[in-house]
Design an enzyme around this catalytic site. Sequence first.
Site, PDB file in Angstrom:
ATOM      1  N   ARG A  23      -6.541  -0.202 -32.499  1.00 29.72           N
ATOM      2  CA  ARG A  23      -6.608  -1.615 -32.909  1.00 29.72           C
ATOM      3  C   ARG A  23      -7.864  -2.274 -32.361  1.00 29.72           C
ATOM      4  NH1 ARG A  23      -1.514  -4.075 -29.394  1.00 29.72           N
ATOM      5  NH2 ARG A  23      -1.874  -2.802 -27.533  1.00 29.72           N
ATOM      6  N   GLU A  66     -11.757  -1.851 -31.834  1.00 33.53           N
ATOM      7  CA  GLU A  66     -12.818  -0.988 -32.356  1.00 33.53           C
ATOM      8  C   GLU A  66     -13.679  -0.382 -31.248  1.00 33.53           C
ATOM      9  OE1 GLU A  66     -15.810  -1.050 -36.112  1.00 33.53           O
ATOM     10  OE2 GLU A  66     -15.742  -2.875 -34.897  1.00 33.53           O
ATOM     11  N   ASP A  70      -4.497  -1.575 -36.736  1.00 39.10           N
ATOM     12  CA  ASP A  70      -3.436  -2.221 -35.959  1.00 39.10           C
ATOM     13  C   ASP A  70      -2.157  -2.020 -36.763  1.00 39.10           C
ATOM     14  OD1 ASP A  70      -1.524  -3.880 -34.864  1.00 39.10           O
ATOM     15  OD2 ASP A  70      -2.938  -5.498 -34.415  1.00 39.10           O
ATOM     16  N   ASN A 104       2.124   7.649 -33.314  1.00 34.88           N
ATOM     17  CA  ASN A 104       2.065   7.709 -31.843  1.00 34.88           C
ATOM     18  C   ASN A 104       2.031   6.328 -31.186  1.00 34.88           C
ATOM     19  OD1 ASN A 104       1.122   8.942 -29.113  1.00 34.88           O
ATOM     20  ND2 ASN A 104      -0.468   7.463 -29.668  1.00 34.88           N
ATOM     21  N   TYR A 159      12.910  -0.668 -25.118  1.00 31.54           N
ATOM     22  CA  TYR A 159      12.215   0.592 -25.411  1.00 31.54           C
ATOM     23  C   TYR A 159      13.189   1.623 -25.992  1.00 31.54           C
ATOM     24  CZ  TYR A 159       9.179   4.647 -24.722  1.00 31.54           C
ATOM     25  OH  TYR A 159       8.419   5.771 -24.913  1.00 31.54           O
ATOM     26  N   SER A 179      14.447   0.773 -29.453  1.00 30.27           N
ATOM     27  CA  SER A 179      13.391   0.929 -30.470  1.00 30.27           C
ATOM     28  C   SER A 179      13.210   2.405 -30.825  1.00 30.27           C
ATOM     29  CB  SER A 179      12.073   0.319 -29.984  1.00 30.27           C
ATOM     30  OG  SER A 179      11.484   1.091 -28.955  1.00 30.27           O
ATOM     31  N   LYS A 180      13.319   3.272 -29.828  1.00 30.59           N
ATOM     32  CA  LYS A 180      13.144   4.702 -30.123  1.00 30.59           C
ATOM     33  C   LYS A 180      14.393   5.284 -30.804  1.00 30.59           C
ATOM     34  CE  LYS A 180       8.893   5.294 -28.538  1.00 30.59           C
ATOM     35  NZ  LYS A 180       7.764   5.681 -29.384  1.00 30.59           N
TER      36      LYS A 180
HETATM   37  N1  LIG Z   1       3.983   8.275 -21.341  1.00 26.25           N
HETATM   38  C1  LIG Z   1       5.180   8.793 -21.400  1.00 26.25           C
HETATM   39  O1  LIG Z   1       5.712   9.303 -20.386  1.00 26.25           O
HETATM   40  C2  LIG Z   1       5.936   8.814 -22.710  1.00 26.25           C
HETATM   41  C3  LIG Z   1       7.191   9.438 -22.747  1.00 26.25           C
HETATM   42  C4  LIG Z   1       7.888   9.504 -23.946  1.00 26.25           C
HETATM   43  C5  LIG Z   1       7.327   8.948 -25.097  1.00 26.25           C
HETATM   44  N2  LIG Z   1       6.097   8.330 -25.033  1.00 26.25           N
HETATM   45  C6  LIG Z   1       5.569   7.781 -26.279  1.00 26.25           C
HETATM   46  O2  LIG Z   1       4.310   8.368 -26.537  1.00 26.25           O
HETATM   47  C7  LIG Z   1       3.496   7.470 -27.320  1.00 26.25           C
HETATM   48  C8  LIG Z   1       2.138   7.311 -26.649  1.00 26.25           C
HETATM   49  O3  LIG Z   1       2.357   6.808 -25.348  1.00 26.25           O
HETATM   50  P1  LIG Z   1       1.265   6.877 -24.180  1.00 26.25           P
HETATM   51  O4  LIG Z   1       1.980   7.324 -22.967  1.00 26.25           O
HETATM   52  O5  LIG Z   1       0.038   7.567 -24.641  1.00 26.25           O
HETATM   53  O6  LIG Z   1       1.017   5.300 -24.019  1.00 26.25           O
HETATM   54  P2  LIG Z   1      -0.318   4.472 -23.710  1.00 26.25           P
HETATM   55  O7  LIG Z   1      -1.208   5.233 -22.817  1.00 26.25           O
HETATM   56  O8  LIG Z   1       0.175   3.121 -23.301  1.00 26.25           O
HETATM   57  O9  LIG Z   1      -1.012   4.376 -25.173  1.00 26.25           O
HETATM   58  C9  LIG Z   1      -0.406   3.648 -26.197  1.00 26.25           C
HETATM   59  C10 LIG Z   1      -1.329   3.628 -27.382  1.00 26.25           C
HETATM   60  O10 LIG Z   1      -0.691   2.875 -28.432  1.00 26.25           O
HETATM   61  C11 LIG Z   1      -1.644   1.935 -28.891  1.00 26.25           C
HETATM   62  N3  LIG Z   1      -1.030   0.772 -29.541  1.00 26.25           N
HETATM   63  C12 LIG Z   1      -0.105  -0.091 -29.060  1.00 26.25           C
HETATM   64  N4  LIG Z   1       0.146  -1.051 -29.970  1.00 26.25           N
HETATM   65  C13 LIG Z   1      -0.643  -0.790 -31.049  1.00 26.25           C
HETATM   66  C14 LIG Z   1      -0.853  -1.414 -32.305  1.00 26.25           C
HETATM   67  N5  LIG Z   1      -0.206  -2.533 -32.645  1.00 26.25           N
HETATM   68  N6  LIG Z   1      -1.720  -0.834 -33.195  1.00 26.25           N
HETATM   69  C15 LIG Z   1      -2.387   0.283 -32.868  1.00 26.25           C
HETATM   70  N7  LIG Z   1      -2.260   0.909 -31.674  1.00 26.25           N
HETATM   71  C16 LIG Z   1      -1.397   0.369 -30.784  1.00 26.25           C
HETATM   72  C17 LIG Z   1      -2.444   1.534 -27.653  1.00 26.25           C
HETATM   73  O11 LIG Z   1      -3.634   0.867 -28.025  1.00 26.25           O
HETATM   74  P3  LIG Z   1      -4.399  -0.154 -27.011  1.00 26.25           P
HETATM   75  O12 LIG Z   1      -5.277   0.718 -26.142  1.00 26.25           O
HETATM   76  O13 LIG Z   1      -5.161  -1.045 -27.917  1.00 26.25           O
HETATM   77  O14 LIG Z   1      -3.353  -0.867 -26.212  1.00 26.25           O
HETATM   78  C18 LIG Z   1      -2.672   2.937 -27.084  1.00 26.25           C
HETATM   79  O15 LIG Z   1      -3.700   3.599 -27.760  1.00 26.25           O
HETATM   80  C19 LIG Z   1       4.301   6.167 -27.422  1.00 26.25           C
HETATM   81  O16 LIG Z   1       4.965   6.117 -28.663  1.00 26.25           O
HETATM   82  C20 LIG Z   1       5.290   6.281 -26.275  1.00 26.25           C
HETATM   83  O17 LIG Z   1       6.464   5.528 -26.496  1.00 26.25           O
HETATM   84  C21 LIG Z   1       5.395   8.251 -23.877  1.00 26.25           C
END
Ligand SMILES: NC(=O)c1ccc[n+]([C@@H]2O[C@H](COP(=O)([O-])OP(=O)(O)OC[C@H]3O[C@@H](n4cnc5c(N)ncnc54)[C@H](OP(=O)(O)O)[C@@H]3O)[C@@H](O)[C@H]2O)c1
Length: 248
Positions: A37, A39, A62, A89, A165, A168-169
């Site tokens: 979201r 750039e 976004d 993701n 959270y 939502s999942k």
């Molecule tokens: N980390 C864990 O332990 C874990 C465990 C289970 C599942 N997950 C799932 O894995 C996925 C990735 O998580 P992560 O750990 O990599 O989280 P993260 O480091 O917080 O990254 C989240 C990503 O989502 C993007 N995002 C959020 N809202 C958005 C929007 N409206 N449009 C476009 N992009 C958006 C963020 O962009 P910005 O940089 O702009 O904020 C970032 O690139 C998520 O679905 C999360 O629920 C994570």
Amino acid sequence: MTTEKRIAVVTGSNRGLGYAISRQLSKIGNRVILTSRNETDGLAAKGQLTNKGFDVDYHTLDVTNDGSVQQFTEWLRETYGKVDILVNNAGVNPTTKPEESSLLTVQLETMRSTFETNVLAVLRISQALIPLMKVQNYGRIVNISTEMASLTSVPTDYYPLAPSYRLSKVGVNGLTVLLAKELQGTNILVNAYSPGWMKTDMGGDDAPFTAEEGAETAVYLATLPDGGAQGLFFAEMRKFGGPIQVQW
Ligand SMILES: NC(=O)c1ccc[n+]([C@@H]2O[C@H](COP(=O)([O-])OP(=O)(O)OC[C@H]3O[C@@H](n4cnc5c(N)ncnc54)[C@H](OP(=O)(O)O)[C@@H]3O)[C@@H](O)[C@H]2O)c1
């Protein structure tokens, strides 16, 4: 632009799990469309990959914004004419304040905004891109969920309640099942998986897995053979040594 390569879209891929999935999908020969979201963040992430020779294109996206999704879809149609892989993701986990950790006190606005990104946006982008999969009757959709959303394990699990959270999942899981049913008879396969607890901005430093490890199951599901899994929920392969299903 024509290419023989598979076109793989990864949402929220400027950092964390999305970035790792993009790197791995590109490494095995797909053209990855890295999206963000913001750039500046997205172009920086793209630069890190292209500097190392990975085949990555970029567009802003976004996932909560109708106009952004429309623009992105139009660009994809004009540039590539198809989509082969979609990894949903992008996600948020806003449970930081004590009152947000109980269903009895969680703010409805928190529920709404979490559902907006984690559930409705997955539906929005799927509705937009599935027509570009139907063009070739080929598609692999990977929805990122969490084992915290396994309702079967709630009575005995050790995770925080995290109502916005988790619910939502649960929504993501339901969407996966229903979408798979609707896509029955096509070569578009949609599945969900839990990447495990990972060291990302969301997961924090204490997590046992890296994002690169969490990405492995996404790559497996994004490259399923024709007739492969449809409408199922998988655990992280790194923990179990191979693809196994999680109970809903
Ligand atoms: N980390 C864990 O332990 C874990 C465990 C289970 C599942 N997950 C799932 O894995 C996925 C990735 O998580 P992560 O750990 O990599 O989280 P993260 O480091 O917080 O990254 C989240 C990503 O989502 C993007 N995002 C959020 N809202 C958005 C929007 N409206 N449009 C476009 N992009 C958006 C963020 O962009 P910005 O940089 O702009 O904020 C970032 O690139 C998520 O679905 C999360 O629920 C994570």
